[in-house]
Scaffold this active site. Structure first.
Site, PDB file in Angstrom:
ATOM      1  CG  HIS A  46      -2.266   1.135   0.920  1.00 57.51           C
ATOM      2  ND1 HIS A  46      -3.256   0.826   1.470  1.00 57.51           N
ATOM      3  CD2 HIS A  46      -1.788   2.531   1.000  1.00 57.51           C
ATOM      4  CE1 HIS A  46      -3.814   2.217   1.206  1.00 57.51           C
ATOM      5  NE2 HIS A  46      -2.872   3.318   0.524  1.00 57.51           N
ATOM      6  CG  HIS A  48      -0.416   7.134  -1.271  1.00 57.35           C
ATOM      7  ND1 HIS A  48      -1.933   7.467  -1.753  1.00 57.35           N
ATOM      8  CD2 HIS A  48      -0.603   6.341   0.262  1.00 57.35           C
ATOM      9  CE1 HIS A  48      -2.503   6.861  -1.112  1.00 57.35           C
ATOM     10  NE2 HIS A  48      -2.518   6.240   0.062  1.00 57.35           N
ATOM     11  CE  LYS A 132      -8.094   1.983  -1.030  1.00 58.58           C
ATOM     12  NZ  LYS A 132      -6.577   2.920  -0.680  1.00 58.58           N
ATOM     13  CG  HIS A 170     -10.133   4.590   3.176  1.00 59.41           C
ATOM     14  ND1 HIS A 170      -8.879   5.434   3.170  1.00 59.41           N
ATOM     15  CD2 HIS A 170     -10.680   5.155   3.801  1.00 59.41           C
ATOM     16  CE1 HIS A 170      -9.222   6.215   4.532  1.00 59.41           C
ATOM     17  NE2 HIS A 170      -9.929   5.813   4.418  1.00 59.41           N
ATOM     18  CG  HIS A 208      -5.226   2.100   5.599  1.00 57.10           C
ATOM     19  ND1 HIS A 208      -6.080   2.136   5.587  1.00 57.10           N
ATOM     20  CD2 HIS A 208      -5.025   3.230   4.542  1.00 57.10           C
ATOM     21  CE1 HIS A 208      -6.875   2.734   5.076  1.00 57.10           C
ATOM     22  NE2 HIS A 208      -6.520   3.610   4.265  1.00 57.10           N
ATOM     23  CG  ASP A 282      -1.705   4.989   3.941  1.00 56.48           C
ATOM     24  OD1 ASP A 282      -1.921   5.090   2.384  1.00 56.48           O
ATOM     25  OD2 ASP A 282      -2.598   5.590   4.485  1.00 56.48           O
TER      26      ASP A 282
HETATM   27  O1  DOR Z   1      -3.303   9.246   4.989  1.00 60.43           O
HETATM   28  C1  DOR Z   1      -3.714   9.525   4.149  1.00 60.43           C
HETATM   29  N1  DOR Z   1      -3.316   9.735   3.648  1.00 60.43           N
HETATM   30  N2  DOR Z   1      -4.965   8.039   4.084  1.00 60.43           N
HETATM   31  C2  DOR Z   1      -4.924   8.239   2.621  1.00 60.43           C
HETATM   32  O2  DOR Z   1      -6.882   7.018   3.269  1.00 60.43           O
HETATM   33  C3  DOR Z   1      -4.906   8.617   2.068  1.00 60.43           C
HETATM   34  C4  DOR Z   1      -3.591   9.602   2.520  1.00 60.43           C
HETATM   35  C5  DOR Z   1      -3.374  10.172   0.760  1.00 60.43           C
HETATM   36  O3  DOR Z   1      -3.707   9.449  -0.290  1.00 60.43           O
HETATM   37  O4  DOR Z   1      -2.525  11.400   1.251  1.00 60.43           O
HETATM   38 ZN    ZN Z   2      -2.980   4.942   1.442  1.00 59.67          ZN
END
Ligand code: DOR
Ligand code: ZN
Length: 380
Positions: A46, A48, A132, A170, A208, A282
């Site tokens: 997971h 980003h 997702k 999520h 998460h 995450d």
């Molecule tokens: O804290 C988070 N940031 N939770 C999420 O679900 C998305 C993520 C983000 O993309 O910044």
């Molecule tokens: Zn995330």
């Protein structure tokens, strides 16, 4: 697997400064050497990575420590089609350091309009590994997410079962009347449990997880079809960390940190050795000014420190022998992918986390910025 004699080395308390080399080969375990843990290269299930210069700024931190990563699709605009996922993958591959074998596994962003046909295309592409589901409005760039999964997404979910395409969720409701700290629990009761019942063959990863309720739910489900990722922050921090000495925006993420009893439940779950849990950082970078402002973004940038932090959690729980399954086996096994063959070492050696990382558009503040961590990952 670590050799048994290597596990035993952890059982006897040692004087400060005394180290043992832990290695797959018991012959290499020797007194007086640095403590090292050799493990199969981990994956991040997971992550980003963003796009543009933020992608450029962060991708090497993940590529250094992880073989593969499930890349989240919540870009602006979101990655709703296979064509976009292919283009995004190309951009990621362009941004990784030369010589890196890091393999981004792409995901599609589920909307009320996603068609079953798109799932077929995604599967055929060999590029998309999961879909997702963001409840609309739940988190960063989720405004195009799902408004009514049972009303709008049933044909897509049926196709995902046929295509053996995992659904990543999520797990929070968005009803403003539900207390922020209860949103995961209510999501499990009102959405996830009925979803699992309706689609017992659909592979689902609850992303998460943050609560004892989630742990109980995951463990009540079929191990082959339902699993969870766990972040370093939900293993190491509780909600006090949001307010320690003043508001701490760099500890703000979604789902938000919970009470200590929930943190402890998650630690027990992942260090139990259950194969239903695997590493998902995450890691969610936001430029410093977007965190330190009147309405700060949710997301903790953990990629540079995540492996050190997971090792710390397992060490504190006396469960270093279970670390490798969590970081490197349970994820690929659940996704039906081969485990990595290359290995890496975590060395018990103090290192200081940078206070910031600068890049052309600003700065990133990593999790545990400026603090000293004990496990230093490096390639072998
Ligand atoms: O804290 C988070 N940031 N939770 C999420 O679900 C998305 C993520 C983000 O993309 O910044
Ligand atoms: Zn995330």
């Amino acid at each position: 697997m670590l050799a048994y004699s290597a596990y035993r080395a952890f059982e006897t308390p040692r004087p400060v400064g005394y180290c043992i080399t832990i290695s797959r080969n018991p012959k290499r375990t020797r007194r007086g050497a640095r403590m090292e843990l050799a493990i199969t290269k981990p994956d991040d299930w997971h992550l980003h990575l963003r796009d543009g210069d933020l992608l450029q700024a962060v991708v090497s931190h993940s590529a250094r420590h992880f073989g593969r990563a499930i890349v989240m699709p919540n870009l602006k605009p979101p990655v709703t089609t296979t064509a976009r996922a292919v283009a995004y993958k190309e951009a990621i591959l362009k941004a990784i350091p030369t010589g890196s074998e890091f393999n981004p596994l792409m995901t599609l962003y589920l909307t009320d309009e996603t068609s079953p046909e798109e799932i077929k295309i995604a599967r055929k592409s060999g590029v998309v590994y999961a879909v997702k589901m963001y409840p609309a409005g739940a988190t960063t760039n989720s405004q195009d997410g799902v408004t009514d999964v049972f009303g709008k997404c049933l044909p897509v979910l049926e196709e995902m079962v046929k295509q053996e395409m995992p659904l990543l969720v999520h797990g929070e409701v968005t009803d403003p009347d539900v207390d922020t700290f209860d949103r995961e629990k209510v999501f499990i009761e009102t959405i996830l449990a009925p979803l699992v019942q309706k689609f017992p063959q659909l592979k689902i990863v609850m992303e998460h997880i943050t609560t004892l309720d989630a742990v109980r739910f995951i463990e009540s489900c079929n191990k082959e079809t339902v699993a969870a990722t766990v972040t370093p922050q939900h293993l190491l921090l509780n909600r006090n960390s949001l307010f320690k000495g003043g508001l701490q925006p760099h500890n703000y993420c979604l789902p938000v940190l919970k009470r200590e009893i929930h943190r402890q439940a998650i630690v027990s779950a992942v260090t139990s050795g259950s194969r239903q849990y695997f590493l998902g950082t995450d890691s969610a970078p936001h430029e410093r000014r977007r965190k330190e402002c009147s309405c700060g973004c949710a997301g903790i940038y953990s990629a540079p420190v995540a492996l050190s932090l997971y090792a710390k959690v397992f060490e504190q729980a006396g469960a270093l022998d279970k670390l490798e399954a969590f970081t490197s086996f349970n994820g690929p096994d659940f996704y039906g992918l081969p485990r990595n063959t290359s290995r890496m070492v975590l060395r018990k050696s103090a290192w200081e986390v940078p206070k910031t990382y600068t890049y052309p558009s600003g700065e990133l503040v990593p999790m545990f910025a400026g603090e000293t961590l004990e496990w230093l990952p490096f390639d072998i």
